[in-house]
Design a protein around this motif. Structure first.
Motif, short mmCIF file in Angstrom:
data_model
loop_
_atom_site.label_atom_id
_atom_site.label_comp_id
_atom_site.label_asym_id
_atom_site.label_seq_id
_atom_site.Cartn_x
_atom_site.Cartn_y
_atom_site.Cartn_z
N ASP A 130 0.82 -1.22 0.00
CA ASP A 130 0.00 0.00 0.00
C ASP A 130 0.85 1.27 0.00
O ASP A 130 0.37 2.35 -0.34
CB ASP A 130 -0.94 0.01 1.21
CG ASP A 130 -2.14 -0.90 1.01
OD1 ASP A 130 -2.37 -1.35 -0.14
OD2 ASP A 130 -2.84 -1.20 2.00
N LEU A 131 2.13 1.13 0.37
CA LEU A 131 3.03 2.29 0.33
C LEU A 131 3.17 2.86 -1.09
O LEU A 131 3.42 4.05 -1.27
CB LEU A 131 4.42 1.90 0.83
CG LEU A 131 4.72 1.92 2.32
CD1 LEU A 131 6.17 1.52 2.55
CD2 LEU A 131 4.45 3.28 2.92
N TYR A 132 3.02 2.00 -2.08
CA TYR A 132 3.25 2.41 -3.46
C TYR A 132 2.06 3.16 -4.07
O TYR A 132 2.18 3.71 -5.16
CB TYR A 132 3.56 1.19 -4.33
CG TYR A 132 4.81 0.44 -3.92
CD1 TYR A 132 6.06 0.80 -4.40
CD2 TYR A 132 4.73 -0.64 -3.05
CE1 TYR A 132 7.20 0.11 -4.03
CE2 TYR A 132 5.87 -1.35 -2.67
CZ TYR A 132 7.10 -0.97 -3.17
OH TYR A 132 8.23 -1.66 -2.78
N LEU A 133 0.94 3.18 -3.38
CA LEU A 133 -0.27 3.78 -3.94
C LEU A 133 -0.17 5.30 -4.00
O LEU A 133 0.10 5.95 -3.00
CB LEU A 133 -1.49 3.38 -3.11
CG LEU A 133 -1.85 1.90 -3.06
CD1 LEU A 133 -2.98 1.67 -2.07
CD2 LEU A 133 -2.24 1.40 -4.44
N LYS A 134 -0.37 5.88 -5.16
CA LYS A 134 -0.53 7.31 -5.34
C LYS A 134 0.50 8.13 -4.57
O LYS A 134 0.17 9.00 -3.77
CB LYS A 134 -1.94 7.74 -4.95
CG LYS A 134 -3.02 7.14 -5.85
CD LYS A 134 -4.37 7.79 -5.64
CE LYS A 134 -5.38 7.28 -6.65
NZ LYS A 134 -6.68 7.98 -6.55
N ASN A 135 1.77 7.81 -4.80
CA ASN A 135 2.88 8.58 -4.21
C ASN A 135 2.81 8.68 -2.69
O ASN A 135 3.02 9.73 -2.11
CB ASN A 135 2.92 9.98 -4.82
CG ASN A 135 3.17 9.96 -6.31
OD1 ASN A 135 4.05 9.23 -6.77
ND2 ASN A 135 2.40 10.72 -7.07
N GLY A 136 2.52 7.54 -2.07
CA GLY A 136 2.54 7.51 -0.61
C GLY A 136 1.36 8.17 0.05
O GLY A 136 1.48 8.71 1.16
N ILE A 137 0.20 8.09 -0.57
CA ILE A 137 -0.99 8.73 0.00
C ILE A 137 -1.34 8.17 1.37
O ILE A 137 -1.86 8.89 2.24
CB ILE A 137 -2.20 8.60 -0.97
CG1 ILE A 137 -3.32 9.56 -0.54
CG2 ILE A 137 -2.69 7.16 -1.05
CD1 ILE A 137 -4.44 9.67 -1.57
N ILE A 138 -1.01 6.91 1.61
CA ILE A 138 -1.31 6.31 2.91
C ILE A 138 -0.52 6.99 4.03
O ILE A 138 -1.02 7.18 5.14
CB ILE A 138 -1.03 4.79 2.88
CG1 ILE A 138 -1.61 4.10 4.12
CG2 ILE A 138 0.46 4.49 2.75
CD1 ILE A 138 -1.53 2.58 4.04
#
Length: 307
Positions: free
Chosen positions: A124-132
């Motif tokens: 999930d870290l890779y989603l949308k430039n670190g949105i998480i």
């Protein structure tokens, strides 16, 4: 934040967890007594997750039934499950979903702030430039989280985590068979960056203890390594659980070892083992020699079903 050398993992309290678990999930009152015994005997850190059945609620009931107010040195680790996403979601959508999850976790645990909140699904870290990370940072600023961290399976996930200064807690797999983070110096680098490091899977989800005649077909490739492990125990007259726990305890970078139990006897045993004398250097040297090349198909339980 002061944490105990042992962290009690609670997956076994909410699920039938572990490849060698023959006892099954303990009942509710037994689980409460396990938590109480752990607390009274120096364990102040408890690891859980929404995916561990009702373990969050069990910890919450333990807290309200034993304390008038939450002890300052009680540390709860829980986790954010894999995000359910679609391409139309924006920052506010992510934030709302994560905040709702945290609010439910706080209700389950019956606390006002999560001491340590880990990303359970590292990709999930890779989603949308670190949105998480942006979402969790905002929720930390709102007072819902104290420290943000991540649970990882491999080196690549750690390298990605290094990009985010907001992460300062990590849970890693490490055990007699799994030396990856030692050999590649990543474990040392984590400590240099002042991460709080939790070791998990020190018994490889119970694989170390399984009857070799009962090995599932997909894990028959582990048989020779398990035989080597038993031979070490025989040669040095040391119990397998003691060898496995002390091997990880001897690593200076490790702050706490996550151990799961389903019986009180197991908990008592681990509390004794954590205070044992260090392993001799010749034993450690043999472990590093014998298990320097264990395939990832064995040491990564997430891959067992694919074999």
């Amino acid at each position: 934040m002061k944490i105990s050398k042992l962290t009690l993992g609670t997956a076994q309290l909410g699920l039938n967890y572990g490849i060698s678990n023959i006892n099954g999930k303990p009942d509710f009152n037994y689980s409460l007594n396990l938590l109480k015994y752990a607390w009274k005997n120096g364990i102040n850190t408890f690891d859980t997750a929404p995916t561990y059945g009702n373990s969050e609620k069990i910890i919450g009931d333990f807290i309200v039934s034993n304390f008038k107010s939450i002890p300052k040195n009680l540390t709860i680790i829980t986790k954010l499950s894999a995000l359910q996403i679609n391409n139309k979601m924006n920052f506010d959508d992510f934030l709302t979903n994560i905040k709702n999850t945290i609010i439910q976790t706080l209700r389950n645990l019956k606390i006002k702030k999560i001491p340590i909140y880990l990303i359970h699904h590292a990709p999930d870290l890779y989603l949308k430039n670190g949105i998480i990370i942006k979402c969790l940072s905002q929720l930390k600023n709102e007072g819902l989280i104290d420290r943000i961290g991540i649970s990882i399976y491999n080196q690549e996930e750690i390298i990605e985590a290094f990009k985010y200064k907001e992460l300062d807690v990590i849970q890693i797999p490490i055990n007699i068979f799994d030396h990856r983070l030692i050999h590649n110096k990543i474990l040392k680098k984590l400590k240099e960056k002042n991460y709080l490091i939790f070791a998990r899977s020190i018994f490889l989800q119970g694989l170390f203890f399984i009857d070799l005649e009962c090995l599932p077909k997909n894990l028959e490739i582990a048989k020779n390594y398990l035989l080597k492990l038993r031979n070490i125990c025989k040669d040095y007259k040391i119990e397998l659980d003691k060898l496995a726990l002390l091997f990880v305890r001897e690593l200076p970078e490790i702050d706490s070892i996550v151990i799961g139990v389903e019986r009180l006897e197991q908990l008592k045993r681990n509390l004794i083992l954590i205070e044992e004398k260090p392993l001799r250097h010749n034993i450690l040297n043999r472990i590093f020699l014998e298990f320097s090349d264990v395939p990832e198909l064995i040491i990564n339980p997430s891959l067992w079903k694919t074999i």
